[in-house]
Design a protein around this motif. Structure first.
Motif, short mmCIF file in Angstrom:
data_model
loop_
_atom_site.label_atom_id
_atom_site.label_comp_id
_atom_site.label_asym_id
_atom_site.label_seq_id
_atom_site.Cartn_x
_atom_site.Cartn_y
_atom_site.Cartn_z
N ARG A 155 0.84 -1.21 0.00
CA ARG A 155 0.00 0.00 0.00
C ARG A 155 0.87 1.26 0.00
N PHE A 156 1.94 1.22 0.76
CA PHE A 156 2.86 2.36 0.81
C PHE A 156 3.52 2.58 -0.54
N GLY A 200 1.13 4.11 -2.99
CA GLY A 200 1.00 5.54 -2.71
C GLY A 200 2.21 6.32 -3.18
N LEU A 201 3.38 5.73 -2.99
CA LEU A 201 4.63 6.39 -3.38
C LEU A 201 4.70 6.58 -4.90
N ILE A 202 4.13 5.67 -5.64
CA ILE A 202 4.15 5.77 -7.11
C ILE A 202 2.96 6.57 -7.63
N LEU A 203 1.77 6.32 -7.07
CA LEU A 203 0.56 6.96 -7.60
C LEU A 203 0.42 8.43 -7.21
#
Length: 123
Positions: free
Chosen positions: A3-4, A7-10
């Motif tokens: 999930r992290f 989030g880091l990519i999106l």
């Protein structure tokens, strides 16, 4: 953790998309009539970002359909193998049920062959 990483990519992608939409708000004329330059019969005025996002969406849909069609043979093969597995499981269960009473004493019509062992469970 996944999930992290999502989030880091999106998150940066979302920021770039919003910046693209804000920076390209000016309307453009999308013409689908290649023969009339002055007053095209099939045309629409829309913001540039809407055209870009629409093109990306169409590309995603077309790519998804292409991937789905390319995997057709794999899905067909899997269905065939699943049917064969079910048929073999039914046959194995039938053979086990036929062999199970054979070990009991006093059953003259059956052989005294040992019952088949149960298959090991797969993880």
């Amino acid at each position: 953790m996944i999930r992290f990483l999502k989030g880091l990519i999106l998150l940066p992608i979302a920021v770039v998309v919003v910046l693209l939409a804000v920076a390209n708000r000016q309307p453009i004329l999308l013409s689908l009539d290649p023969f009339s330059e002055g007053a095209p019969a099939f045309s629409v005025t829309l913001p540039l970002y809407a055209l870009v996002f629409g093109a990306v969406a169409v590309g995603i849909v077309v790519g998804g359909i292409g991937a789905w069609l390319a995997q057709g043979e794999t899905r067909r093969d899997r269905r065939r193998k699943t049917r064969e597995l079910r048929r073999l499981q039914v046959e194995t269960d039938r053979l086990r049920s036929d062999a199970a009473p054979a070990g009991r004493p006093g059953n003259p019509g059956r052989s005294s062959a040992p019952a088949l062992p149960a298959p090991a469970a797969r993880a």
